[in-house]
Design a protein around this motif. Structure first.
Motif, PDB file in Angstrom:
ATOM      1  N   GLN A  32       1.535  12.753 -14.657  1.00 41.42           N
ATOM      2  CA  GLN A  32       0.347  11.919 -14.513  1.00 41.42           C
ATOM      3  C   GLN A  32       0.671  10.446 -14.256  1.00 41.42           C
ATOM      4  N   PRO A  33       1.603   9.822 -15.005  1.00 38.27           N
ATOM      5  CA  PRO A  33       1.915   8.418 -14.711  1.00 38.27           C
ATOM      6  C   PRO A  33       2.445   8.214 -13.293  1.00 38.27           C
ATOM      7  N   LYS A  34       3.211   9.196 -12.782  1.00 38.46           N
ATOM      8  CA  LYS A  34       3.739   9.073 -11.424  1.00 38.46           C
ATOM      9  C   LYS A  34       2.613   9.125 -10.399  1.00 38.46           C
ATOM     10  N   MET A  35       1.730  10.120 -10.544  1.00 37.75           N
ATOM     11  CA  MET A  35       0.633  10.242  -9.588  1.00 37.75           C
ATOM     12  C   MET A  35      -0.276   9.022  -9.647  1.00 37.75           C
ATOM     13  N   SER A  36      -0.554   8.548 -10.868  1.00 36.66           N
ATOM     14  CA  SER A  36      -1.443   7.397 -11.014  1.00 36.66           C
ATOM     15  C   SER A  36      -0.838   6.140 -10.397  1.00 36.66           C
ATOM     16  N   THR A  37       0.474   5.946 -10.622  1.00 36.91           N
ATOM     17  CA  THR A  37       1.144   4.757 -10.096  1.00 36.91           C
ATOM     18  C   THR A  37       1.180   4.775  -8.573  1.00 36.91           C
ATOM     19  N   VAL A  38       1.519   5.932  -7.993  1.00 33.26           N
ATOM     20  CA  VAL A  38       1.518   6.047  -6.531  1.00 33.26           C
ATOM     21  C   VAL A  38       0.129   5.753  -5.986  1.00 33.26           C
ATOM     22  N   ASP A  39      -0.887   6.312  -6.620  1.00 30.83           N
ATOM     23  CA  ASP A  39      -2.274   6.117  -6.189  1.00 30.83           C
ATOM     24  C   ASP A  39      -2.656   4.636  -6.235  1.00 30.83           C
ATOM     25  N   VAL A  40      -2.335   3.985  -7.340  1.00 32.18           N
ATOM     26  CA  VAL A  40      -2.720   2.578  -7.527  1.00 32.18           C
ATOM     27  C   VAL A  40      -1.982   1.674  -6.546  1.00 32.18           C
ATOM     28  N   LEU A  41      -0.660   1.846  -6.454  1.00 35.10           N
ATOM     29  CA  LEU A  41       0.125   0.947  -5.607  1.00 35.10           C
ATOM     30  C   LEU A  41      -0.194   1.147  -4.125  1.00 35.10           C
ATOM     31  N   ARG A  42      -0.339   2.391  -3.693  1.00 31.15           N
ATOM     32  CA  ARG A  42      -0.699   2.613  -2.296  1.00 31.15           C
ATOM     33  C   ARG A  42      -2.055   1.984  -1.974  1.00 31.15           C
ATOM     34  N   GLY A  43      -3.004   2.195  -2.854  1.00 32.50           N
ATOM     35  CA  GLY A  43      -4.323   1.614  -2.634  1.00 32.50           C
ATOM     36  C   GLY A  43      -4.282   0.099  -2.609  1.00 32.50           C
ATOM     37  N   TYR A  44      -3.498  -0.493  -3.500  1.00 33.81           N
ATOM     38  CA  TYR A  44      -3.420  -1.955  -3.582  1.00 33.81           C
ATOM     39  C   TYR A  44      -2.819  -2.549  -2.312  1.00 33.81           C
ATOM     40  N   PHE A  45      -1.680  -2.014  -1.888  1.00 39.09           N
ATOM     41  CA  PHE A  45      -1.013  -2.594  -0.718  1.00 39.09           C
ATOM     42  C   PHE A  45      -1.760  -2.278   0.580  1.00 39.09           C
ATOM     43  N   GLU A  46      -2.382  -1.110   0.668  1.00 39.76           N
ATOM     44  CA  GLU A  46      -3.183  -0.806   1.855  1.00 39.76           C
ATOM     45  C   GLU A  46      -4.370  -1.758   1.946  1.00 39.76           C
ATOM     46  N   HIS A  47      -4.963  -2.037   0.816  1.00 41.99           N
ATOM     47  CA  HIS A  47      -6.106  -2.964   0.803  1.00 41.99           C
ATOM     48  C   HIS A  47      -5.696  -4.360   1.242  1.00 41.99           C
ATOM     49  N   ARG A  48      -4.481  -4.744   0.895  1.00 40.58           N
ATOM     50  CA  ARG A  48      -3.988  -6.077   1.273  1.00 40.58           C
ATOM     51  C   ARG A  48      -3.397  -6.097   2.678  1.00 40.58           C
ATOM     52  N   GLY A  49      -3.288  -4.937   3.295  1.00 42.60           N
ATOM     53  CA  GLY A  49      -2.762  -4.872   4.655  1.00 42.60           C
ATOM     54  C   GLY A  49      -1.262  -5.096   4.743  1.00 42.60           C
ATOM     55  N   ARG A  50      -0.545  -4.780   3.657  1.00 46.71           N
ATOM     56  CA  ARG A  50       0.914  -4.973   3.658  1.00 46.71           C
ATOM     57  C   ARG A  50       1.629  -3.658   3.961  1.00 46.71           C
ATOM     58  N   LYS A  51       2.715  -3.770   4.699  1.00 44.37           N
ATOM     59  CA  LYS A  51       3.545  -2.601   4.966  1.00 44.37           C
ATOM     60  C   LYS A  51       4.457  -2.381   3.765  1.00 44.37           C
ATOM     61  N   VAL A  52       4.150  -1.371   2.990  1.00 44.18           N
ATOM     62  CA  VAL A  52       4.925  -1.050   1.784  1.00 44.18           C
ATOM     63  C   VAL A  52       4.977   0.470   1.671  1.00 44.18           C
ATOM     64  N   TYR A  53       6.180   0.981   1.433  1.00 45.76           N
ATOM     65  CA  TYR A  53       6.316   2.421   1.226  1.00 45.76           C
ATOM     66  C   TYR A  53       6.383   2.683  -0.276  1.00 45.76           C
ATOM     67  N   VAL A  54       5.511   3.578  -0.736  1.00 52.61           N
ATOM     68  CA  VAL A  54       5.483   3.983  -2.147  1.00 52.61           C
ATOM     69  C   VAL A  54       5.741   5.479  -2.189  1.00 52.61           C
TER      70      VAL A  54
END
Length: 301
Positions: A32-54
């Motif tokens: 659960q912590p892994k799925m939640s972290t991936v979900d949060v970080l991907r959403g955060y960086f996509e919202h900011r328009g940054r190229k980040v691989y999670v």
């Protein structure tokens, strides 16, 4: 080795972790912590328009190193397309941020071996979330050239990740990421909040409709009262005008009666005067008659 041959070699590298390399399954407290972290970080960086691989549990290949698959990894400036593995020599960039999730058993691999290995590989930040103890540890390379981690100290219960530009803390049984004073929400939390906001909007819309209906009812009531008041005033005006008309008619009648009475009185006075004159004339006539009679009587003697 040419570029095509290099690509063939990269493609030939295994994209999965073998059974011997995998840790024993540890249930929801590990996944659960892994799925939640991936979900949060991907959403955060996509919202900011940054190229980040999670990524999560992705086989990682460093030159001359035995492959490993961290629970969570982040690479800044990398395309976020789907990968089966991360080959540093092929991608041209090593990992920037790693987190291991520990639940039970021996912590030596995460707390000692990985602390040494990830620092030696030049990974700028490394975090360990202990889902059993509900604790968080953070390590950072003091300089890009350093190959030994410096342990982070939390500030008000939060660890500052300079790589991510975020703060991290343990909240209940979960990890919470913060961007300044704003908590980063998981998709389920966002959906729940959106659902609550939608319900709130619906409730406010219903309340607005009810207020509008109430205002409409009050307006209709006010218009009805105004209509009744207008009718009442018109009726009062009509009654007052009718009364004034009757009063004027009464005044005219009384004026005519007064005029008639005065005429009658005038006529009576004239009649009295006529009668008085007649009486006076009669008396004068009688007096003269008596005088004549007296004179005739004298003449007879």
């Amino acid at each position: 080795m040419g570029q095509e041959e290099r690509a063939q070699v990269v493609d030939a590298l295994p994209g999965e972790v073998t059974y011997e390399e995998m840790a024993m399954p540890e249930g929801d407290r590990h996944s659960q912590p892994k799925m939640s972290t991936v979900d949060v970080l991907r959403g955060y960086f996509e919202h900011r328009g940054r190229k980040v691989y999670v990524g999560s549990e992705l086989p990682v290949y460093y030159p001359a190193e035995r492959r490993f698959a961290p629970d969570l990894l982040v690479v800044l400036g990398a395309e976020s397309h789907i990968r089966d593995k991360w080959v540093v020599s092929h991608e041209g960039h090593g990992l920037d941020w790693v987190m291991e999730v520990h639940v039970g058993g021996d912590r030596k691999k995460d707390a000692e071996f990985n602390v040494s290995r990830y620092a030696r590989l030049g990974i700028p930040e490394y975090f360990i979330f202990d889902g059993g103890r509900l604790t968080l540890e953070g390590y950072r390379l003091a300089t890009p050239e350093a190959r030994v981690y410096t342990r982070m100290e939390p500030r008000h219960g939060r660890y500052v990740s300079e790589v991510l530009g975020l703060e991290i803390q343990v909240e209940g049984e979960h990890l919470r990421f913060w961007a300044g004073n704003a908590p980063l929400l998981e998709s389920r939390e966002l959906i729940s909040r959106m659902r609550d906001e939608a319900m709130g909007l619906q409730r406010r819309a219903l309340e607005s409709e009810q207020r509008l209906a109430e205002e409409t009812r009050r307006l209709d009531e006010a218009e009805r009262r105004l209509s009744e008041e207008t009718w009442r005033r018109a009726e009062e005006t009509r009654s007052r005008e009718e009364l004034e008309r009757r009063l004027r008619a009464e005044e005219q009648r009384r004026a005519l009666e007064k005029q008639s009475r005065e005429e009658l009185e005038r006529q009576l006075r004239a009649e009295e005067q006529r009668r008085a004159l007649e009486k006076q004339s009669r008396e004068e006539l009688e007096r003269r008659l008596q005088e004549l009679q007296a004179e005739m009587a004298k003449l007879k003697k």
